[in-house]
Design a protein around this motif. Structure first.
Motif, mmCIF file in Angstrom:
data_model
loop_
_atom_site.group_PDB
_atom_site.id
_atom_site.type_symbol
_atom_site.label_atom_id
_atom_site.label_comp_id
_atom_site.label_asym_id
_atom_site.label_seq_id
_atom_site.Cartn_x
_atom_site.Cartn_y
_atom_site.Cartn_z
ATOM 1 N N UNK B 181 39.474 -21.560 24.060
ATOM 2 C CA UNK B 181 37.889 -21.520 24.806
ATOM 3 C C UNK B 181 36.988 -20.925 23.528
ATOM 4 N N UNK B 182 37.166 -19.597 22.947
ATOM 5 C CA UNK B 182 36.105 -19.278 21.735
ATOM 6 C C UNK B 182 35.874 -20.362 20.851
ATOM 7 N N UNK B 183 37.016 -21.201 20.688
ATOM 8 C CA UNK B 183 36.703 -22.001 19.428
ATOM 9 C C UNK B 183 35.845 -23.263 20.019
ATOM 10 N N UNK B 184 36.033 -23.632 21.126
ATOM 11 C CA UNK B 184 35.194 -24.389 21.954
ATOM 12 C C UNK B 184 33.705 -24.197 22.075
ATOM 13 N N UNK B 185 33.493 -22.983 22.306
ATOM 14 C CA UNK B 185 32.176 -22.109 22.669
ATOM 15 C C UNK B 185 31.557 -22.415 21.353
ATOM 16 N N UNK B 186 32.191 -21.847 20.352
ATOM 17 C CA UNK B 186 31.470 -21.717 19.129
ATOM 18 C C UNK B 186 31.183 -23.155 18.677
ATOM 19 N N UNK B 187 32.100 -24.161 18.620
ATOM 20 C CA UNK B 187 31.773 -25.345 18.271
ATOM 21 C C UNK B 187 30.572 -26.234 19.001
ATOM 22 N N UNK B 188 30.441 -25.781 20.061
ATOM 23 C CA UNK B 188 29.364 -26.315 21.303
ATOM 24 C C UNK B 188 28.247 -25.700 20.508
ATOM 25 N N UNK B 189 27.953 -24.355 20.429
ATOM 26 C CA UNK B 189 26.899 -23.624 19.898
ATOM 27 C C UNK B 189 26.396 -24.249 18.496
ATOM 28 N N UNK B 190 27.581 -24.458 17.602
ATOM 29 C CA UNK B 190 27.254 -25.244 16.393
ATOM 30 C C UNK B 190 26.632 -26.703 16.375
ATOM 31 N N UNK B 191 26.989 -27.275 17.637
ATOM 32 C CA UNK B 191 26.426 -28.563 17.862
ATOM 33 C C UNK B 191 24.942 -28.487 18.560
ATOM 34 N N UNK B 192 24.485 -27.378 18.545
ATOM 35 C CA UNK B 192 23.312 -27.173 19.420
ATOM 36 C C UNK B 192 23.214 -27.371 20.747
ATOM 37 N N UNK B 193 24.602 -27.109 21.426
ATOM 38 C CA UNK B 193 24.574 -26.871 22.782
ATOM 39 C C UNK B 193 24.580 -25.677 23.283
ATOM 40 N N UNK B 194 23.740 -25.307 24.268
ATOM 41 C CA UNK B 194 23.450 -23.902 24.825
ATOM 42 C C UNK B 194 24.761 -23.770 25.815
ATOM 43 N N UNK B 195 25.540 -22.455 25.849
ATOM 44 C CA UNK B 195 26.508 -22.266 26.598
ATOM 45 C C UNK B 195 26.010 -21.310 27.600
ATOM 46 N N UNK B 196 25.684 -21.824 28.804
ATOM 47 C CA UNK B 196 24.703 -21.062 29.884
ATOM 48 C C UNK B 196 25.657 -20.005 30.436
ATOM 49 N N UNK B 197 26.939 -20.480 30.762
ATOM 50 C CA UNK B 197 27.780 -19.636 31.566
ATOM 51 C C UNK B 197 29.158 -19.877 31.466
ATOM 52 N N UNK B 198 29.984 -19.031 31.466
ATOM 53 C CA UNK B 198 31.448 -19.221 31.328
ATOM 54 C C UNK B 198 32.257 -18.472 32.419
#
Lengths: 289, 395
Positions: B181-198
Motif C-alpha cells: 500500500x505505501x508504494x501504491x500511495x506514493x505512485x498515485x501521488x507521483x502521478x498527480x492523484x490526490x489520495x484523500x483517504x485510506x
C-alpha cells in the motif's frame, strides 16, 4: 468530522441492532441453563442458509423467514438433547468442550451440504431513507424494529406466562425450582426453542444483508459473548443495550480514531466493564450463603 | 532349502520390480485451500493440477531424459491459514516430495518461505499468493503476479482516465495488499492523484459504514477496494446506500459467479476491476490455450474452471518443461533450468506472460503476467473497449 456524527451514530445503531439480535438468544440460554452455547453462531448460520435455500427455490422471503426459523428451532432442541443434556452434570468444562465440538460439527456439515463459497439472499426491502443528516437502508430500519420485537416477545414469554415463570425460577435457583415440581426437561426444551428461534430469526433476516457461509457465525457469537459480559449474563435488556453500545462504540472508534483499531475498541470496553462492573451493566451481584 | 532359495529369489525380483516402479513415479506436491472459507478458490486449482497430471499419465507419462514418469499429485490442505499451510508443507516434506505448487493464500506464502529458503532440495512455484518477498529466484518462483502488478493496473487506469482524487479501502489481513500500500500511495501521488483517504477492513467483516461515511465525506472521484469479492460486494452495496457517487474500482480476483452470489448484478453495473488478466479474461479474448483448458476442465468436472485455474495450469507446464529441458528430476537442476526458461519454451500456457530481457520467463523468480481492467455489465465482467491481448506464448 463532527458533522458526520449523526450518520455515524445511525451506523452504530444499525450495527448494534444486528449484534443485539444475535446476543438475545444466547443470553437466554446462558442465563437460564448456564450453557456457553457457542453453536448459537451456527444456529444463526442455519437460519440464514435455510432462508437462502427456500428463497432460491422460489418461496417468498417473508414466508421463508418463519419456516427457516422453525427449522432452526428443531436443530436447537436436538443440539441440547444430544449434545448437552446427557453431560449436564459433567461441569462447565465438559459443557464448554461439547459446545465447541458441536459448533465445529455444524460448520462442517454445512460445508459438506452447501460448500464454503459465500452467497447472499436478495434483500426483500431495497431502498434507502435519505435525510439531510443521515442515510439508512429501509432494511436496516426493519432489522432495528425486529430486534425490539424479538426482545418484546422474549420478555412477554418470560414475564407474562407460566412457562416464563418456570424458566425464571429455574434460572434463579435450579434446586428450588425442581423441588417446586418444575420439569427440567421441558424447561430445557422451551429455553432452547426460544433461544434457537431468536438465533434463527437473526440469521434469516441478516442473511439478506451479509454473506452466508458455514463459518459466518464465528465472529458474531464472539461479539455476542462480549455483549453478555457488558450487559450482564441472562439479562435481556442488557443484551439489547450492550449490543447497541458495542455497535456505536465500534463505529465511533473506526470513524474517529482508526478503522484498524475497531476490534481493539470492542475488547477495551469489555475490560473496562469488567473492572468497573464485573457483573455487567445490568447484572446483579450474586451473594453466596 | 530349494524352496527357500526360490522364495528369496521371487521376493528379490518382486522388490526390484516395486523399486523400479517407484523410481518411475514423480510426485508433485500442492498446497492449496481444499477446505475452509477459501476452498472455492483452491479446489479449482487442485482439480486443474490433477487433470493435467492425469492427461500426462494417459499419454504414457512424462518423458524426462528418456525415462517415462507417472505423475502423482500429493495434496496439502492449507485452509488459507498460516499454521495449516506450514503443517501441509511439513507433511509433503515427510512424504519426500521435492516439487511444490502453491500456495494460494498470502497468509500462507510468507509463513512457509523460511522453510522453502532453507531447503534447496525443494522447488516451489507459487500460483496464487501475491505477498511481498516470497520468492527468491533460486528454489522459489511465482507465476501469479506480484502485488505491484495489481496496483499498477489500477494506477494506469486512474491516470488514463485523468481522475484527480482517490480513496482506498484495503483488506488489512491481506499481506500482499497491505504491504504494497505505501508504494501504491506514493505512485498515485507521483502521478498527480490526490489520495484523500485510506481505510481498512478485514476478511469476514460485514459492516463498513464507519469507513465509508468518512470516505464519502471526502468526496473522492474514485473508491478503490482491495481485498476479496465477498467484502468488495458489501462495500459496493453499503457505499451506494451511503450516497457515494464516485467511480468504484475493485482490485481483486472476482469470478462473476462469486460476485453474483454476494450482490445483485444490477448494483454492480459500471464497477471496474483492475487486476492481472485471469482465466475468464483470456477465454473472453479467445486465447486458444485458455479456451482449450476451459473445454477440457468443463468436460471433466462439469463446471467452469474459475479464475485461478490458469496459474496452476501454467505452473504445471513450466515445471514439467523445465524438468524435460534439464533432463533430470533433481530439484536443483530443474530450478537452474527455470532461471533460463523462455516464455516461448513452455507449451499450453494460458497466461500471456510478458517476456523479460532475452525472452526469459522469470526475473528473480517472478514471472510477468499482464494486467488489464474490466467493467461489470449485465451479469459479468466485460473487456473495456479496445482491449486486446498480446499473444506471447505458443498456442
Amino acid at each position: 468530522m463532527i458533522e458526520l456524527l449523526p450518520q455515524q451514530l445511525i451506523n452504530g445503531v444499525a450495527l448494534g441492532s444486528s449484534y443485539a439480535l444475535i446476543a438475545l438468544g444466547l443470553t437466554l440460554v446462558f442465563g437460564v441453563l448456564q450453557i456457553p452455547n457457542f453453536p448459537h453462531g451456527e444456529l444463526y448460520m442455519l437460519g440464514a442458509s435455510f432462508t437462502y435455500i427456500l428463497v432460491a427455490s422460489g418461496m417468498n422471503f417473508w414466508l421463508a423467514v418463519p419456516l427457516a426459523s422453525l427449522g432452526v428451532v428443531v436443530v436447537g432442541i436436538l443440539l441440547d438433547q444430544v449434545g448437552y443434556r446427557r453431560i449436564d452434570k459433567g461441569g462447565n468444562l465438559s459443557l464448554m468442550i461439547a459446545a465447541l465440538a458441536m459448533s465445529t460439527v455444524l460448520q462442517q456439515v454445512a460445508t459438506i451440504l452447501w460448500g464454503a463459497e459465500p452467497h447472499t439472499t436478495p434483500s426483500p426491502l431495497p431502498g434507502v431513507l435519505r435525510t439531510p443528516f443521515f442515510s439508512i437502508g429501509y432494511y436496516q430500519i426493519l432489522i432495528f424494529f425486529a430486534t425490539l420485537a424479538c426482545w418484546l416477545f422474549v420478555w412477554l414469554v418470560l414475564h407474562r406466562s407460566r412457562l416464563g415463570l418456570a424458566i425464571r425460577a429455574m434460572a434463579q435457583n435450579r434446586t428450588a425450582a425442581l423441588l417446586m415440581g418444575i420439569d427440567l426437561i421441558w424447561i430445557r426444551i422451551a429455553t432452547f426453542a426460544i433461544g434457537s428461534l431468536i438465533g434463527g430469526v437473526a440469521g434469516s433476516l441478516l442473511g439478506a444483508s451479509f454473506p452466508i457461509y458455514p463459518t459466518m457465525g464465528l465472529n458474531p457469537v464472539l461479539k455476542a459473548f462480549v455483549i453478555l459480559v457488558i450487559g450482564g449474563v441472562g439479562n435481556l435488556w442488557g443484551a439489547i443495550v450492550g449490543g447497541f453500545l458495542l455497535g456505536i462504540l465500534e463505529i465511533l472508534v473506526a470513524g474517529y480514531i482508526s478503522s484498524q483499531l475497531q476490534d481493539i475498541g470492542t475488547f477495551a470496553i469489555l475490560v473496562l466493564v469488567l473492572i468497573v462492573r464485573p457483573n455487567g451493566l445490568f447484572g446483579r451481584a450474586e451473594v453466596l450463603r | 532349502m530349494k524352496r527357500l532359495v526360490i522364495t528369496a529369489a521371487s521376493l528379490a525380483v518382486f522388490a526390484a520390480g516395486v523399486a523400479a516402479a517407484q523410481a518411475d513415479d514423480l510426485t508433485i506436491g500442492e498446497i492449496h485451500p481444499i477446505t475452509g472459507a477459501a476452498s472455492f478458490y483452491g479446489l479449482v486449482m487442485t482439480q486443474t493440477l490433477k487433470m493435467r497430471a492425469a492427461e500426462a499419465n494417459a499419454a504414457g507419462g512424462l518423458d524426462v531424459g528418456g525415462t517415462k514418469y507417472t505423475i502423482k499429485v500429493d495434496s496439502g490442505d492449507s485452509q488459507a491459514q498460516a499454521t495449516k499451510g506450514v503443517a501441509a508443507l511439513r507433511k509433503l516434506m515427510a512424504d519426500n516430495v521435492h516439487f511444490i505448487i502453491g500456495p494460494l493464500s498470502s497468509a500462507v506464502a510468507p509463513a512457509i518461505k523460511p522453510i522453502i529458503d532453507s531447503h534447496s532440495d525443494i522447488l516451489q512455484i507459487i500460483d496464487g499468493s501475491i505477498a511481498d518477498g516470497v520468492v527468491n529466484g533460486r528454489n522459489s518462483f511465482r507465476v501469479q503476479a506480484s502485488a505491484d502488478t495489481y496496483n499498477n493496473a489500477v494506477i494506469k487506469y486512474l491516470t488514463e482516465k485523468k481522475y484527480k482524487s482517490v480513496a482506498i479501502m484495503t483488506d488489512r489481513s491481506h499481506q500482499g495488499f497491505r504491504m504494497s500500500e505505501p508504494r501504491m500511495v506514493a505512485a498515485l501521488k507521483k502521478a498527480g492523484i490526490d489520495v484523500v483517504g485510506e481505510e481498512y477492513f478485514q476478511i469476514g467483516d460485514t459492516d463498513f459504514s464507519a469507513q465509508l461515511t468518512k470516505l464519502a465525506a471526502a468526496k473522492a472521484a474514485v473508491l478503490v477496494v482491495r481485498g476479496y469479492p465477498g467484502e468488495g460486494a458489501l462495500i459496493t452495496k453499503q457505499g451506494q446506500a451511503l450516497g457515494m457517487s464516485g467511480q468504484i474500482v475493485w482490485e481483486m480476483g472476482a469470478p462473476p459467479s462469486t460476485v453474483r452470489k454476494n450482490i445483485p448484478a444490477a448494483q454492480m453495473n459500471g464497477v471496474i476491476n483492475c487486476i492481472p488478466r485471469m482465466m475468464a479474461d483470456y477465454v473472453r479474448l479467445k486465447v486458444p490455450n485458455a479456451v482449450k483448458l476451459q473445454d477440457t476442465f468443463e468436460k471433466r468436472y462439469k463446471q467452469e474452471p474459475g479464475e485461478n485455474a490458469a496459474f496452476t495450469n501454467d505452473a504445471f507446464w513450466i515445471l514439467t518443461t523445465a524438468m524435460q529441458k534439464a533432463g533430470s528430476t533433481k530439484p536443483e537442476a530443474v530450478a537452474k533450468e527455470m532461471t533460463q526458461l523462455k516464455v516461448s519454451d513452455v507449451p499450453h500456457l494460458v497466461t500471456q506472460y510478458l517476456p523479460y530481457e532475452g525472452g526469459l520467463l522469470f526475473k528473480d523468480g517472478q514471472a510477468n503476467p499482464p494486467s488489464s481492467c474490466q467493467v461489470w455489465q449485465g451479469e459479468s465482467w466485460q473487456n473495456l473497449p479496445g482491449d486486446k491481448v498480446k499473444i506471447t506464448t505458443t498456442n
